[in-house]
Write a protein that holds these residues in place. Sequence first.
Motif, mmCIF file in Angstrom:
data_model
loop_
_atom_site.group_PDB
_atom_site.id
_atom_site.type_symbol
_atom_site.label_atom_id
_atom_site.label_comp_id
_atom_site.label_asym_id
_atom_site.label_seq_id
_atom_site.Cartn_x
_atom_site.Cartn_y
_atom_site.Cartn_z
ATOM 1 N N MET A 165 0.730 -1.148 0.100
ATOM 2 C CA MET A 165 0.103 0.043 -0.118
ATOM 3 C C MET A 165 0.890 1.158 0.050
ATOM 4 N N THR A 166 0.360 2.202 -0.720
ATOM 5 C CA THR A 166 1.323 3.466 -0.792
ATOM 6 C C THR A 166 0.620 4.528 0.064
ATOM 7 N N VAL A 167 1.344 5.685 0.073
ATOM 8 C CA VAL A 167 0.675 6.671 1.058
ATOM 9 C C VAL A 167 -0.392 7.347 0.187
ATOM 10 N N ASP A 168 -0.208 7.305 -1.047
ATOM 11 C CA ASP A 168 -1.306 7.983 -1.890
ATOM 12 C C ASP A 168 -2.554 7.113 -1.873
ATOM 13 N N GLU A 169 -2.472 5.729 -1.639
ATOM 14 C CA GLU A 169 -3.504 4.910 -1.765
ATOM 15 C C GLU A 169 -4.401 5.256 -0.561
ATOM 16 N N VAL A 170 -3.706 5.545 0.630
ATOM 17 C CA VAL A 170 -4.328 5.757 1.915
ATOM 18 C C VAL A 170 -5.061 7.214 2.038
ATOM 19 N N VAL A 171 -4.186 8.211 1.342
ATOM 20 C CA VAL A 171 -4.864 9.344 1.172
ATOM 21 C C VAL A 171 -5.989 9.416 0.491
ATOM 22 N N ASP A 172 -6.071 8.711 -0.655
ATOM 23 C CA ASP A 172 -7.327 8.588 -1.571
ATOM 24 C C ASP A 172 -8.239 7.778 -0.778
ATOM 25 N N TYR A 173 -7.954 7.064 0.100
ATOM 26 C CA TYR A 173 -9.336 6.226 0.698
ATOM 27 C C TYR A 173 -9.691 7.068 1.898
ATOM 28 N N TYR A 174 -8.882 7.857 2.757
ATOM 29 C CA TYR A 174 -9.164 8.546 3.933
ATOM 30 C C TYR A 174 -9.610 10.104 3.525
ATOM 31 N N LYS A 175 -9.211 10.486 2.353
ATOM 32 C CA LYS A 175 -9.343 12.016 1.647
ATOM 33 C C LYS A 175 -8.316 12.890 2.165
ATOM 34 N N THR A 176 -8.398 12.941 3.851
ATOM 35 C CA THR A 176 -7.451 14.069 4.273
ATOM 36 C C THR A 176 -6.683 13.279 5.242
ATOM 37 N N GLY A 177 -5.714 13.838 5.756
ATOM 38 C CA GLY A 177 -4.903 13.341 6.899
ATOM 39 C C GLY A 177 -5.510 13.544 8.101
ATOM 40 N N THR A 178 -6.221 14.574 8.392
ATOM 41 C CA THR A 178 -7.041 14.666 9.610
ATOM 42 C C THR A 178 -8.162 13.495 9.822
ATOM 43 N N ASN A 179 -8.716 13.065 8.626
ATOM 44 C CA ASN A 179 -9.704 12.037 8.707
ATOM 45 C C ASN A 179 -8.959 10.783 8.736
ATOM 46 N N LEU A 180 -7.800 10.426 8.584
ATOM 47 C CA LEU A 180 -6.951 9.335 8.677
ATOM 48 C C LEU A 180 -6.739 9.283 10.236
ATOM 49 N N GLN A 181 -6.267 10.353 10.654
ATOM 50 C CA GLN A 181 -5.767 10.553 12.105
ATOM 51 C C GLN A 181 -6.771 10.328 13.025
ATOM 52 N N ARG A 182 -8.324 10.849 12.683
ATOM 53 C CA ARG A 182 -9.353 10.519 13.481
ATOM 54 C C ARG A 182 -9.954 9.064 13.229
ATOM 55 N N CYS A 183 -9.838 8.558 12.229
ATOM 56 C CA CYS A 183 -10.125 7.301 12.095
ATOM 57 C C CYS A 183 -9.186 6.185 12.641
ATOM 58 N N THR A 184 -8.030 6.485 12.658
ATOM 59 C CA THR A 184 -7.049 5.225 13.090
ATOM 60 C C THR A 184 -6.124 5.545 14.305
ATOM 61 N N GLY A 185 -6.417 6.752 14.877
ATOM 62 C CA GLY A 185 -5.857 7.171 16.002
ATOM 63 C C GLY A 185 -4.306 7.430 15.787
ATOM 64 N N ILE A 186 -3.616 7.385 14.684
ATOM 65 C CA ILE A 186 -2.304 7.754 14.456
ATOM 66 C C ILE A 186 -1.973 9.186 14.734
ATOM 67 N N ALA A 187 -0.814 9.383 15.048
ATOM 68 C CA ALA A 187 -0.207 10.813 15.484
ATOM 69 C C ALA A 187 -0.079 11.301 14.058
ATOM 70 N N ARG A 188 -0.452 12.889 14.164
ATOM 71 C CA ARG A 188 0.216 13.703 12.980
ATOM 72 C C ARG A 188 1.319 13.564 12.637
ATOM 73 N N GLN A 189 2.355 13.426 13.394
ATOM 74 C CA GLN A 189 3.689 13.226 12.841
ATOM 75 C C GLN A 189 3.886 12.025 12.177
ATOM 76 N N THR A 190 3.321 10.839 12.612
ATOM 77 C CA THR A 190 3.471 9.691 11.905
ATOM 78 C C THR A 190 3.142 9.764 10.428
ATOM 79 N N PHE A 191 1.941 10.415 10.176
ATOM 80 C CA PHE A 191 1.553 10.680 8.874
ATOM 81 C C PHE A 191 2.326 11.639 7.906
#
Length: 75
Positions: free
Chosen positions: A1-27
């Motif tokens: 999986m690529t970073v682009d695939e993850v961004v396409d799925y979650y649409k925004t870094g904020t949404n990714l962080q909210r849904c998965t609980g990862i830290a902003r710095q990780t993204f």
Amino acid sequence: MTVDEVVDYYKTGTNLQRCTGIARQTFVNWTRYGFIPPLMQMRLDYITGGKLKADLTELKREWDEYSELDKASKI
């Protein structure tokens, strides 16, 4: 999986962080290095119900290297 695939799925870094609980710095690090660690890929694969697929070739390569080092240390 690529970073682009993850961004396409979650649409925004904020949404990714909210849904998965990862830290902003990780993204930020993923986007900076263009790489998602294998274990995190497995986590995202699980969280998304397989909609994002983990690429485990890197994990296998690391495991093979570890196995070779382990064998060498027993000689």
